[in-house]
Design a protein around this motif. Structure first.
Motif, PDB file in Angstrom:
ATOM      1  N   UNK A   1      53.210 153.947  17.056  1.00 55.73           N
ATOM      2  CA  UNK A   1      51.924 153.336  16.697  1.00 55.73           C
ATOM      3  C   UNK A   1      52.035 152.577  15.374  1.00 55.73           C
TER       4      UNK A   1
ATOM      5  N   UNK B   1      48.786 152.946   6.925  1.00 57.68           N
ATOM      6  CA  UNK B   1      49.715 153.128   5.803  1.00 57.68           C
ATOM      7  C   UNK B   1      50.993 152.334   6.025  1.00 57.68           C
TER       8      UNK B   1
ATOM      9  N   UNK C   1      48.232 157.752  23.739  1.00 57.73           N
ATOM     10  CA  UNK C   1      48.722 158.012  22.387  1.00 57.73           C
ATOM     11  C   UNK C   1      49.326 156.771  21.743  1.00 57.73           C
TER      12      UNK C   1
ATOM     13  N   UNK D   1      49.025 154.113  11.194  1.00 55.66           N
ATOM     14  CA  UNK D   1      49.383 152.696  11.282  1.00 55.66           C
ATOM     15  C   UNK D   1      48.956 151.936  10.029  1.00 55.66           C
TER      16      UNK D   1
ATOM     17  N   UNK E   1      57.853 155.717  14.223  1.00 61.66           N
ATOM     18  CA  UNK E   1      56.608 156.075  14.915  1.00 61.66           C
ATOM     19  C   UNK E   1      56.049 154.840  15.629  1.00 61.66           C
TER      20      UNK E   1
ATOM     21  N   UNK F   1      59.536 154.424  21.333  1.00 63.70           N
ATOM     22  CA  UNK F   1      58.360 154.006  22.101  1.00 63.70           C
ATOM     23  C   UNK F   1      58.616 152.682  22.807  1.00 63.70           C
TER      24      UNK F   1
ATOM     25  N   UNK G   1      51.910 158.908   8.649  1.00 64.74           N
ATOM     26  CA  UNK G   1      51.905 158.760  10.109  1.00 64.74           C
ATOM     27  C   UNK G   1      50.779 157.866  10.597  1.00 64.74           C
TER      28      UNK G   1
ATOM     29  N   UNK H   1      53.766 149.287  16.255  1.00 65.65           N
ATOM     30  CA  UNK H   1      52.843 148.346  16.912  1.00 65.65           C
ATOM     31  C   UNK H   1      51.942 147.673  15.886  1.00 65.65           C
ATOM     32  N   UNK H   2      51.557 148.417  14.866  1.00 66.82           N
ATOM     33  CA  UNK H   2      50.696 147.842  13.835  1.00 66.82           C
ATOM     34  C   UNK H   2      51.467 146.898  12.921  1.00 66.82           C
TER      35      UNK H   2
ATOM     36  N   UNK I   1      57.927 159.968   5.681  1.00 63.42           N
ATOM     37  CA  UNK I   1      58.548 161.095   4.963  1.00 63.42           C
ATOM     38  C   UNK I   1      57.601 162.285   4.880  1.00 63.42           C
ATOM     39  N   UNK I   2      56.338 162.039   5.195  1.00 64.44           N
ATOM     40  CA  UNK I   2      55.352 163.121   5.203  1.00 64.44           C
ATOM     41  C   UNK I   2      54.644 163.116   6.550  1.00 64.44           C
TER      42      UNK I   2
ATOM     43  N   UNK J   1      45.607 146.898  15.646  1.00 62.88           N
ATOM     44  CA  UNK J   1      45.998 147.837  16.692  1.00 62.88           C
ATOM     45  C   UNK J   1      45.061 149.033  16.575  1.00 62.88           C
TER      46      UNK J   1
ATOM     47  N   UNK K   1      51.467 162.669  22.696  1.00 61.28           N
ATOM     48  CA  UNK K   1      51.582 161.650  21.652  1.00 61.28           C
ATOM     49  C   UNK K   1      52.183 160.406  22.296  1.00 61.28           C
ATOM     50  N   UNK K   2      52.286 159.350  21.499  1.00 58.02           N
ATOM     51  CA  UNK K   2      52.875 158.121  22.036  1.00 58.02           C
ATOM     52  C   UNK K   2      54.282 158.413  22.562  1.00 58.02           C
TER      53      UNK K   2
ATOM     54  N   UNK L   1      55.016 158.086  26.583  1.00 59.79           N
ATOM     55  CA  UNK L   1      55.977 157.063  26.978  1.00 59.79           C
ATOM     56  C   UNK L   1      57.149 157.702  27.727  1.00 59.79           C
TER      57      UNK L   1
ATOM     58  N   UNK M   1      56.823 150.441  24.302  1.00 57.36           N
ATOM     59  CA  UNK M   1      55.983 149.238  24.205  1.00 57.36           C
ATOM     60  C   UNK M   1      56.280 148.372  22.980  1.00 57.36           C
TER      61      UNK M   1
END
Lengths: 579, 384
Positions: free
Chosen positions: B103, B80, A150, B78, B101, B125, B76, B106-107, B39-40, A244, B170-171, B175, B127
């Protein structure tokens, strides 16, 4: 609401533009914005819009042209993304290696799953492809060793072209839009060529497409596979832009975005994919200052677009600024095909059952060259089923359909059509979005080398039936008699050895029937064998040289037309007792 | 209605807040801190807490520090989040309150490094601070901290040896599950059941039934807010007597609001902090201010983000005039926040404490049952 929209349409000014003027203006505006005005943020949004435009162009092929609502398109996008992400971040491979793999993996998967799922009808196909997407998503989330789970995989390298690492901003936007231009050009040429026309017919009427010699399954599979390549390419570029890869690329919102872009932009149009992507990616950004409320405004804007432009933005632009229509080609007779004399089609002991009902039960008949055979019988006697069996739309349970020395029974409709059998349908089916010339030219797609040649031959067929003046008219809205004539012209354009007509005189006036009879005699005079299913004895009996009457799937009478009215069994079963 | 009032309050407050940040105020320093949070989407509840915490900290800027800010929803995806960061980076930015979030973080990290923008987040998370990126600062204990507290409470305080671990696919969930495994292993505890649950699952009775079939002595959850509430409700409805120690999502007042107090009886959860549980006059003042501003209850995400932005503003007040100077201050400094004392471990992990809260079955406000301070030993001068 619909009436209101129609009134708005009527008020809209119409300015005729040279062909492709709109596309040219659009490209110029886009380039000027990128070069002169866009901030790094603007270029970023433009880059993402390019990624989605490429994905939507692919979706236009399978959904817009092919009519198949593939909900696996988002999955192919994600697979392309993961191929690049894994190979780039874990294996250290560069763009030159990862990009082709990102195209190849979705292609192979599409070919693998396409064979079974493309047999499914509309919503079942959509559900099956949705299932594929879900499976792929679950695999990505639950295979952390390979995909990062994930969390996904960070550290995906950027695009490297010929040893040059493409930096963020204008170069990256230019690179992505370069792929969009290339992909768009390929898709546009395909859509306007043989393949696109054939695919459109498959979308509008797969049964008719098959009987016009088009390999429906092959076309659908090719569209599905090609769209997957586009999705894979878009996914790869998406990962290069965000550096990513994570399961979000496989989630349903990606699919919804692509679908919305295609619908809002204009179904089946490359320009629609680009216009839709640019608009839909920028629209939320324009309203971002509204925090979470922007979604409401975004939704209202989308709804308004769909209501005001039901055929998409490109449809709206076409309506406001119509292109000059292309000139009609000069009619040209297709190369003569030698029709042999003697028996052309021999049906031997054909049977077909539906559950406990024997719809066709041991029917045999022979169609001789240059003859007209009437096929009569009460409703439900098996006439249309017999025509469907001969033309390949139904598979017989037993018996043979011999064309020369070849048994065509159970063969695919397109193979039977290529062997020289053409047909019309009881309920006339013409592509509503096409004009008459395009509808008839569809019959020549399998044979002619170019669209122009196919249209020239189609115009020849229309001329033979005195319908050349209809060529530029849209099929939608044609009266019943003209629709039947156009459908007959389409069958005639196949230059068939055997022509099967299912109630061609239904709904015609006496004058139109007389005219039709004249055309059929002329067609038969060229050597074609005609089988005419008809209820109107006043029309059929003077026309046919031979009549076969069916009752409950079995032959009841076979012989000259004069014998029909005097045969007691026919009178009892079909014409009615005491007639 | 309550949710509507909460959103309305937040919107009105944000508007008033933005208006109050117009240029012209007397200033010793100037800070531009965009708030880029979800927010969404499925993290909207947590993201709103994060937004509110950041907005409150910016509203309470130290004397002499003028702040500019805008709130941008990252959804949610990456993609955006990166777009939002690119948009924010168009101006002079001191630091960014960045999405929780993983992911999305990370982005955003490569772009933050390119632009030289500190990202201040409450993402759990692991990582995000393992990428070697010096521009990320996490003001929420990572899984290495919270899951150690989680496992230690289960094993040392409750004395349980047969946990069933149920986590989210999920991440966040994966994790947490990985760190729980490590923590239990260190304690010599072997989970008797482990299963991932999709966040969209509408019925958790099947996984509950399977878990109980493994005869656990404790149910250890690491689920998002909605699934946590659903699991606890279904467990209560089925009379499950096995104790539940949940992940940080349980401590959120918005999660507790989905359950009846009786359903919560005996349930415990790990978290960075529980502002509604009180603990100090400063935390109580924060909670009161939060309620007044947003008509909602604060949680650990709000408090963590508040503390993080306060540390940024403190650095600006102390003379950090650039993003690089703020980064250095965050990297090297120590900040006494409301939830805990923050200090970087060299990777951007600023939070090293966690608490266990438990519900008594009479109210939705939990009590702090156990504190685990300075779990990593990073904060000098503080006992582990």
């Amino acid at each position: 609401m619909r009436n209101g929209v129609r009134k708005l349409w009527a008020l809209a000014p119409t300015l005729t533009l040279p062909r492709f003027a709109g596309e040219g203006i659009g490209v110029a505006v886009l380039v000027a914005y990128a070069l002169l005005y866009a901030s790094p943020y603007g270029l970023r949004v433009l880059t993402v819009a390019g990624v989605y435009a490429l994905a939507a162009i692919g979706f236009q092929i399978v959904f817009g042209l092919g009519g198949a609502l593939s909900l696996a398109h988002g999955a192919f996008f994600g697979i392309g993304a993961y191929a690049t992400g894994i190979l780039g971040s874990q294996w250290g491979l560069g763009f030159a290696a990862t990009f082709p793999v990102s195209l190849l993996v979705p292609l192979l998967l599409a070919l693998l799953v396409g064979l079974p799922v493309l047999r499914l009808e509309s919503h079942y196909f959509a559900l099956a492809t949705l299932g594929i997407a879900q499976v792929v998503h679950l695999l990505a989330v639950n295979s952390p060793g390979l995909t990062g789970g994930a969390n996904g995989l960070p550290g995906v390298p950027g695009i490297v072209l010929f040893g040059w690492a493409v930096p963020r901003g204008l170069p990256l936007a230019a690179a992505v839009w370069g792929f969009v231009a290339l992909g768009g050009l390929v898709a546009w040429r395909l859509a306007r060529g043989h393949w696109g026309r054939a695919l459109t017919l498959v979308r509008d009427d797969p049964l008719a497409a098959g009987t016009l010699g088009l390999d429906v399954g092959g076309l659908r599979l090719a569209a599905f596979a090609l769209s997957a390549v586009y999705a894979g390419a878009a996914g790869a570029l998406a990962v290069h832009t965000q550096r990513v890869v994570s399961p979000e690329v496989l989630e349903f919102p990606v699919m919804v975005s692509v679908l919305t872009i295609a619908v809002v932009g204009g179904r089946g149009r490359v320009a629609g994919a680009i216009l839709g992507a640019v608009l839909l990616l920028h629209l939320p950004e324009w309203f971002r200052f509204l925090e979470r409320s922007y979604l409401i405004v975004y939704g209202v804007a989308l709804l308004a677009t769909i209501v005001l432009a039901p055929h998409g933005l490109t449809g709206l632009l076409d309506r406001l600024f119509p292109s000059r229509p292309a000139p009609l080609p000069e009619p040209a007779a297709p190369p003569e095909t030698a029709i042999p004399t003697g028996p052309l089609l021999r049906v031997e002991g054909l049977t077909k059952g539906f559950g406990g009902v024997r719809a066709v039960d041991g029917v045999s008949l022979t169609l001789e060259a240059a003859t007209i055979t009437g096929l009569i019988g009460p409703n439900g006697s098996g006439k249309t089923t017999l025509v469907n069996l001969i033309s390949g739309l139904e598979t017989p349970d037993g018996g043979r359909v011999m064309m020369g020395n070849s048994d065509m029974a159970g063969q695919r409709p397109d193979r039977i059509a290529r062997a020289g059998i053409a047909r019309t349908f009881q309920a006339v089916s013409l592509p509503e979005g096409a004009n008459v010339l395009a509808a008839v030219a569809a019959a020549r797609l399998e044979r002619d080398g170019s669209i122009a040649l196919a249209e020239a031959h189609a115009l020849w067929a229309l001329e033979r039936l005195g319908a050349a003046d209809l060529a530029a008219k849209p099929c939608a809205g044609l009266p019943a008699a003209l629709r039947r004539r156009v459908e007959l012209a389409r069958a005639l354009a196949r230059q068939p050895a055997v022509l099967l007509l299912d109630e061609p005189a239904a709904g015609l006036t006496d004058g139109e029937k007389a005219e039709l009879a004249g055309h059929l005699r002329a067609i038969a005079a060229t050597g074609t064998a005609l089988l005419v299913v008809e209820h109107d004895m006043g029309f059929l009996l003077p026309l046919a040289g031979h009549v076969l009457c069916l009752d409950q799937g079995r032959p009841l009478y076979e012989g000259p037309p004069e014998g029909v009215r005097s045969d007691p069994a026919v009178v009892a079963a079909y014409l009615g007792e005491g007639v | 209605m309550r949710r509507f009032l909460s959103i309305l309050s937040a919107t009105v407050f944000s508007a008033a807040f933005s208006a109050s940040l117009l240029p012209g105020a007397a200033r010793a320093g100037e800070a531009s801190v965009p708030v880029l949070v979800p927010l969404t989407g499925f993290l909207s509840l947590e993201g709103t807490s994060q937004r509110n915490g950041a907005v409150l900290a910016l509203k309470d800027a130290p004397a002499g520090v003028a702040v500019r800010s805008e709130v941008i929803d990252t959804g949610t995806s990456p993609e955006a989040a990166v777009t939002a960061l690119e948009r924010a980076a168009g101006g002079k930015v001191t630091a960014v309150a960045a999405s929780m979030l993983g992911t999305q973080m990370l982005a955003m990290l490569p772009l933050a490094q390119d632009y030289g923008i500190p990202l201040v987040t409450v993402s759990g998370t692991a990582s995000i601070t393992e990428q070697g990126n010096p521009w990320v600062f996490r003001f929420f204990p990572g899984d290495a901290v919270t899951k150690e507290a989680h496992a230690r409470y289960v094993a040392e305080e409750l004395g349980k040896k047969r946990p069933a671990v149920i986590y989210q696919t999920t991440a966040y969930g994966q994790s947490g599950k990985a760190h729980l495994e490590q923590a239990f292993k260190k304690l010599g505890v072997e989970p008797v059941f482990e299963e991932g649950v999709d966040p969209a699952a509408k019925d958790l009775l099947p996984v509950l039934t399977k878990a109980l079939a493994a005869k656990p002595d404790v149910l250890v959850l690491h689920l998002h807010s909605g699934p946590t509430a659903l699991f606890i409700r279904q467990a209560a409805a089925n009379g499950v007597a096995v104790p539940i120690v949940a992940g940080s999502a349980m401590h959120q007042p918005s999660t507790a609001a989905l359950l009846e107090p009786a359903e919560l009886k005996g349930v415990c959860a790990e978290t960075a902090a529980s502002p509604i549980s009180g603990g100090s006059p400063e935390v109580e003042a924060f909670t009161a201010a939060y309620r007044a501003a947003f008509n909602a209850e604060p949680d650990a995400f709000a408090l963590g983000q508040y503390d993080g932005i306060r540390m940024v503003l403190a650095a600006v007040q102390a003379g950090a005039g650039t993003a690089e100077a703020v980064r250095k201050a965050l990297s090297a400094g120590t900040h006494q926040g409301l939830a805990m004392t923050y200090r970087s471990d060299g990777k951007g992990n600023m939070a090293h404490s966690a608490v266990i809260v438990c519900y008594d079955g009479a109210s939705r406000v939990p009590a702090i049952a156990k504190r685990y301070d300075n779990v990593t030993g990073v904060v000098t001068g503080m006992a582990k």
